[in-house]
Design an enzyme around this catalytic site. Sequence first.
Site, PDB file in Angstrom:
ATOM      1  N   CYS A 209      80.044  23.022  -8.827  1.00  0.00           N
ATOM      2  CA  CYS A 209      79.993  24.520  -8.842  1.00  0.00           C
ATOM      3  C   CYS A 209      81.299  25.088  -9.338  1.00  0.00           C
ATOM      4  O   CYS A 209      82.193  24.726  -9.475  1.00  0.00           O
ATOM      5  CB  CYS A 209      79.727  24.876  -7.301  1.00  0.00           C
ATOM      6  SG  CYS A 209      78.746  23.835  -6.349  1.00  0.00           S
TER       7      CYS A 209
ATOM      8  N   ARG B 228      79.370  24.463 -14.852  1.00  0.00           N
ATOM      9  CA  ARG B 228      79.671  23.910 -13.780  1.00  0.00           C
ATOM     10  C   ARG B 228      78.331  23.696 -13.059  1.00  0.00           C
ATOM     11  O   ARG B 228      78.429  22.775 -12.098  1.00  0.00           O
ATOM     12  CB  ARG B 228      80.790  24.482 -13.127  1.00  0.00           C
ATOM     13  CG  ARG B 228      82.149  24.236 -13.772  1.00  0.00           C
ATOM     14  CD  ARG B 228      83.263  24.814 -13.008  1.00  0.00           C
ATOM     15  NE  ARG B 228      83.371  23.873 -12.120  1.00  0.00           N
ATOM     16  CZ  ARG B 228      84.272  22.986 -12.008  1.00  0.00           C
ATOM     17  NH1 ARG B 228      84.805  22.776 -13.240  1.00  0.00           N
ATOM     18  NH2 ARG B 228      84.439  22.414 -11.006  1.00  0.00           N
TER      19      ARG B 228
ATOM     20  N   TRP C 151      75.622  24.155  -8.250  1.00  0.00           N
ATOM     21  CA  TRP C 151      74.943  23.041  -8.454  1.00  0.00           C
ATOM     22  C   TRP C 151      74.576  22.090  -7.115  1.00  0.00           C
ATOM     23  O   TRP C 151      75.531  21.847  -6.445  1.00  0.00           O
ATOM     24  CB  TRP C 151      75.679  22.105  -9.425  1.00  0.00           C
ATOM     25  CG  TRP C 151      75.123  20.792  -9.870  1.00  0.00           C
ATOM     26  CD1 TRP C 151      74.050  20.805 -11.034  1.00  0.00           C
ATOM     27  CD2 TRP C 151      74.836  19.508  -9.261  1.00  0.00           C
ATOM     28  NE1 TRP C 151      73.525  19.484 -10.984  1.00  0.00           N
ATOM     29  CE2 TRP C 151      74.066  18.646 -10.063  1.00  0.00           C
ATOM     30  CE3 TRP C 151      75.521  19.026  -8.243  1.00  0.00           C
ATOM     31  CZ2 TRP C 151      73.728  17.396  -9.612  1.00  0.00           C
ATOM     32  CZ3 TRP C 151      75.257  17.545  -7.893  1.00  0.00           C
ATOM     33  CH2 TRP C 151      74.641  16.729  -8.585  1.00  0.00           C
TER      34      TRP C 151
ATOM     35  N   ASN D  34      83.021  24.410  -3.480  1.00  0.00           N
ATOM     36  CA  ASN D  34      82.510  23.532  -4.333  1.00  0.00           C
ATOM     37  C   ASN D  34      82.883  22.192  -3.795  1.00  0.00           C
ATOM     38  O   ASN D  34      84.127  21.822  -3.610  1.00  0.00           O
ATOM     39  CB  ASN D  34      83.488  23.495  -5.836  1.00  0.00           C
ATOM     40  CG  ASN D  34      83.367  22.552  -6.727  1.00  0.00           C
ATOM     41  OD1 ASN D  34      81.872  21.986  -6.954  1.00  0.00           O
ATOM     42  ND2 ASN D  34      84.148  22.096  -7.685  1.00  0.00           N
ATOM     43  N   GLY D  35      81.972  21.202  -4.030  1.00  0.00           N
ATOM     44  CA  GLY D  35      82.146  19.787  -3.161  1.00  0.00           C
ATOM     45  C   GLY D  35      81.429  19.657  -2.052  1.00  0.00           C
ATOM     46  O   GLY D  35      80.104  19.973  -1.901  1.00  0.00           O
TER      47      GLY D  35
ATOM     48  N   GLU E  86      74.821   6.210 -26.463  1.00  0.00           N
ATOM     49  CA  GLU E  86      74.895   7.578 -26.432  1.00  0.00           C
ATOM     50  C   GLU E  86      73.753   8.346 -26.986  1.00  0.00           C
ATOM     51  O   GLU E  86      73.717   9.585 -26.592  1.00  0.00           O
ATOM     52  CB  GLU E  86      76.401   7.874 -27.353  1.00  0.00           C
ATOM     53  CG  GLU E  86      76.790   9.099 -27.479  1.00  0.00           C
ATOM     54  CD  GLU E  86      77.088  10.010 -26.164  1.00  0.00           C
ATOM     55  OE1 GLU E  86      77.148   9.467 -25.111  1.00  0.00           O
ATOM     56  OE2 GLU E  86      77.524  10.960 -26.253  1.00  0.00           O
TER      57      GLU E  86
ATOM     58  N   LYS F 221      72.050  11.484 -24.970  1.00  0.00           N
ATOM     59  CA  LYS F 221      72.036  12.905 -25.592  1.00  0.00           C
ATOM     60  C   LYS F 221      70.655  13.426 -25.423  1.00  0.00           C
ATOM     61  O   LYS F 221      70.252  14.480 -25.069  1.00  0.00           O
ATOM     62  CB  LYS F 221      72.643  13.108 -26.811  1.00  0.00           C
ATOM     63  CG  LYS F 221      74.025  12.980 -27.180  1.00  0.00           C
ATOM     64  CD  LYS F 221      74.778  13.982 -26.732  1.00  0.00           C
ATOM     65  CE  LYS F 221      75.559  14.059 -25.170  1.00  0.00           C
ATOM     66  NZ  LYS F 221      76.527  13.313 -25.212  1.00  0.00           N
TER      67      LYS F 221
ATOM     68  N   GLU G 210      69.329  13.980 -21.970  1.00  0.00           N
ATOM     69  CA  GLU G 210      69.760  15.035 -21.271  1.00  0.00           C
ATOM     70  C   GLU G 210      69.452  16.392 -21.562  1.00  0.00           C
ATOM     71  O   GLU G 210      69.478  17.606 -21.369  1.00  0.00           O
ATOM     72  CB  GLU G 210      71.287  14.973 -20.781  1.00  0.00           C
ATOM     73  CG  GLU G 210      72.251  15.372 -22.023  1.00  0.00           C
ATOM     74  CD  GLU G 210      73.527  15.078 -21.724  1.00  0.00           C
ATOM     75  OE1 GLU G 210      74.430  14.623 -22.576  1.00  0.00           O
ATOM     76  OE2 GLU G 210      74.053  15.501 -20.643  1.00  0.00           O
TER      77      GLU G 210
ATOM     78  N   HIS H  42      63.802  -9.841 -26.233  1.00  0.00           N
ATOM     79  CA  HIS H  42      63.519 -10.248 -24.919  1.00  0.00           C
ATOM     80  C   HIS H  42      63.205  -9.156 -23.938  1.00  0.00           C
ATOM     81  O   HIS H  42      63.409  -9.363 -22.830  1.00  0.00           O
ATOM     82  CB  HIS H  42      65.318 -10.460 -24.601  1.00  0.00           C
ATOM     83  CG  HIS H  42      65.971 -11.332 -25.473  1.00  0.00           C
ATOM     84  ND1 HIS H  42      65.482 -12.566 -25.505  1.00  0.00           N
ATOM     85  CD2 HIS H  42      66.891 -11.462 -26.340  1.00  0.00           C
ATOM     86  CE1 HIS H  42      66.553 -13.480 -26.171  1.00  0.00           C
ATOM     87  NE2 HIS H  42      67.124 -12.480 -26.908  1.00  0.00           N
TER      88      HIS H  42
ATOM     89  N   LYS I  58      78.152  20.353 -15.988  1.00  0.00           N
ATOM     90  CA  LYS I  58      79.300  19.731 -16.747  1.00  0.00           C
ATOM     91  C   LYS I  58      80.503  18.757 -16.206  1.00  0.00           C
ATOM     92  O   LYS I  58      80.796  17.582 -16.631  1.00  0.00           O
ATOM     93  CB  LYS I  58      80.174  20.941 -17.349  1.00  0.00           C
ATOM     94  CG  LYS I  58      81.204  20.303 -18.276  1.00  0.00           C
ATOM     95  CD  LYS I  58      80.744  20.097 -19.670  1.00  0.00           C
ATOM     96  CE  LYS I  58      81.534  19.524 -20.892  1.00  0.00           C
ATOM     97  NZ  LYS I  58      80.990  18.748 -21.850  1.00  0.00           N
TER      98      LYS I  58
HETATM   99  O1  M6R Z   1      84.006  14.762 -17.534  1.00  0.00           O
HETATM  100  P1  M6R Z   1      83.715  13.474 -17.550  1.00  0.00           P
HETATM  101  O2  M6R Z   1      84.228  12.827 -19.031  1.00  0.00           O
HETATM  102  O3  M6R Z   1      84.415  12.457 -16.724  1.00  0.00           O
HETATM  103  O4  M6R Z   1      82.274  13.478 -17.413  1.00  0.00           O
HETATM  104  C1  M6R Z   1      81.636  12.098 -17.388  1.00  0.00           C
HETATM  105  C2  M6R Z   1      80.061  12.321 -17.595  1.00  0.00           C
HETATM  106  O5  M6R Z   1      79.693  13.145 -16.547  1.00  0.00           O
HETATM  107  C3  M6R Z   1      79.770  13.212 -18.908  1.00  0.00           C
HETATM  108  O6  M6R Z   1      80.227  12.472 -19.964  1.00  0.00           O
HETATM  109  C4  M6R Z   1      78.170  13.276 -19.101  1.00  0.00           C
HETATM  110  O7  M6R Z   1      77.378  12.151 -19.161  1.00  0.00           O
HETATM  111  C5  M6R Z   1      77.655  14.235 -20.094  1.00  0.00           C
HETATM  112  N1  M6R Z   1      77.021  15.193 -19.774  1.00  0.00           N
HETATM  113  C6  M6R Z   1      77.231  13.373 -21.426  1.00  0.00           C
HETATM  114  O8  M6R Z   1      76.817  14.422 -22.358  1.00  0.00           O
END
Ligand code: M6R
Length: 612
Positions: free
Chosen positions: A2, A27, A74, A100-101, A484, A488, A491, A507, A607
């Site tokens: 948050c 966030r 969030w 937050n938390g 990766e 991307k 998400e 496999h 984020k």
């Molecule tokens: O801040 P961080 O690098 O620790 O975050 C790790 C993941 O949450 C972050 O890389 C997430 O997978 C991204 N949204 C991917 O684009």
Amino acid sequence: MCGIVGYTGSQSAIAPLIEGLRRLEYRGYDSAGIALGTPGKLFVQKRAGKLSNLESELIQTLPSATSGIGHTRWATHGGPTDRNAHPHLDNEGKLAVIHNGIIENYTELRAMLEARGHKFESETDTESVAHLLSDLRKTSHGDLAAAMREAVKSLRGSFTLVAIHADQPEVVVGVRRNSPLVVGLGVGENFMASDVAAFIDYTKRAVELGQNEVVTLTPTSVEITDLDGNAITPREYSITWDSSAAQKGGFSHFMLKEIFEQPKAVADTLIGRLSGSGDIVLDELTLSDNEIRELKKIVVLACGTAYHAGMIAKYAIEKWAKIPVEVELASEFRYRDPLIDSSTLVIAISQSGETMDTLMALRHAKANGARVLAVCNTNSSTIPREADAVLYTHAGPEIAVASTKAFLTQVIAVYLIGLHLARIRGVMDRSEVKAIFDELGELPAKIEQILETVEPLRALTRNYTNSTSVLFLGRNVGFPVALEGALKLKELAYMHAEGFAGGELKHGPIALIESGTPVIAILPAGHEHGLDEKMLSNIQEVKARGAHVIVIAQEGDEVPGAEHVIRIPKSLPLLQPILATVPLQVFAYEMAVARGNDVDQPRNLAKSVTVE
Ligand code: M6R
């Protein structure tokens, strides 16, 4: 997860609060709310959905208030509704709290407070803190900071809490435990927020807060104490970036801007890393040459995109430094009995430096005697603070939820670590290290070249907007790139996407191929182990079953049979991820735009993931 902002000063609080929330919306964006402090009465407004929903409510007449708190959420406990939005109030409506938390013992607290007669309005864990603080403030003779200190002693979990009370509206009190909170020092005004981005337009002077420290702001004072009330001297630092870094700068989305910032981010991460004598400069490592020689293994811990950077670290460090590397999802690490000790170097990779899974794994590693090196993009965040050493990437602030430039710089950082270890352990000589470093130095221009020729890829992407599934194939260092690319796309485009090692297709995953399924294959650079030919066979195998194949291949490589070839400049095979990832970022970006999705704030995500 948050975003939190607090303000007290002499100007209207609404601008710093709303502008701060806008900067923190990355966030969390399930709901937003503010509480403005006026003598004897709080003005509270909160709405489910994005900050813009709240803003449209605020067009009505607002009280003139010079202090307040704001929150963008969030959701964890309780769905994203108006009622569950923060701030949460005590029963008199005079005390407001944002959080937050997670408060782990909130059920017990709630039962205890309800037994005392408190009425709850929401399903959140946070509301129990509002009621608890209200009671404790009364027994603390109206001292909100003292109440906060007492309250925190009975809370379990990880949290940042910020509170305000109508009887002293100019006082804003905050605390942090395993969750971020920074203070901004102004002239006649002070700020607190989850991230300096919230107040960067107002001040470049910041103060970091340690674990379990309580901060009390008025317009002219900042007091920090531990939970026993002992004064703590503020640790001030200067913020080195300016607010333009947190703005879109003419791009339609932060993600696109950040994709285009990658040449600079990579170049900045390399600056000053090669000495005149041809050695890698990594003074941050704080391990003596002897300790480096005695290392028995490296364990890389990370989540999401950062985990993919960790996978690339394994290929590079094992090849160059000849030291075994294990890569583990940070969220899994401490739930088994990892074999680590003082001869293990743990590398914790995190853009935000606040990811709770990575932080907990780091603590577990330290408790078991390992040395921890953080690779991080965010100054003074928790992970670098708790690690033994930190290597900062220099990507600049990454605002879009989907990580792009942070990923490339994380990969650069692990290359630097690999080369440094190789040199100190005597596996490579200076000229070998310098030759690879020189290749690294050419990457920014090569990324630039990819970005200059990206338009046909954007047009091509739109052909696949209605596909239900996209598969990504890679081999060797191309495998993490495939993962990766798939992450991307998931998400951002909300499409089924999976990355596979090309050799694994037969496999099982090949059963997913149907007529027209888009498959993006990364053709390995060079001919080592004949992997390029093996990938060409994989391409034929999926084509034979009806797939539409898009191949990412370096200039000059023959790609028989592919429907489309996206060219990237030549590089050393181990460095190819830096180049091959860029078209995949653009593909996911374009797909999200074409499908009408929110690129910078994809659904259900945040984020920085500060809960386990
Ligand atoms: O801040 P961080 O690098 O620790 O975050 C790790 C993941 O949450 C972050 O890389 C997430 O997978 C991204 N949204 C991917 O684009």
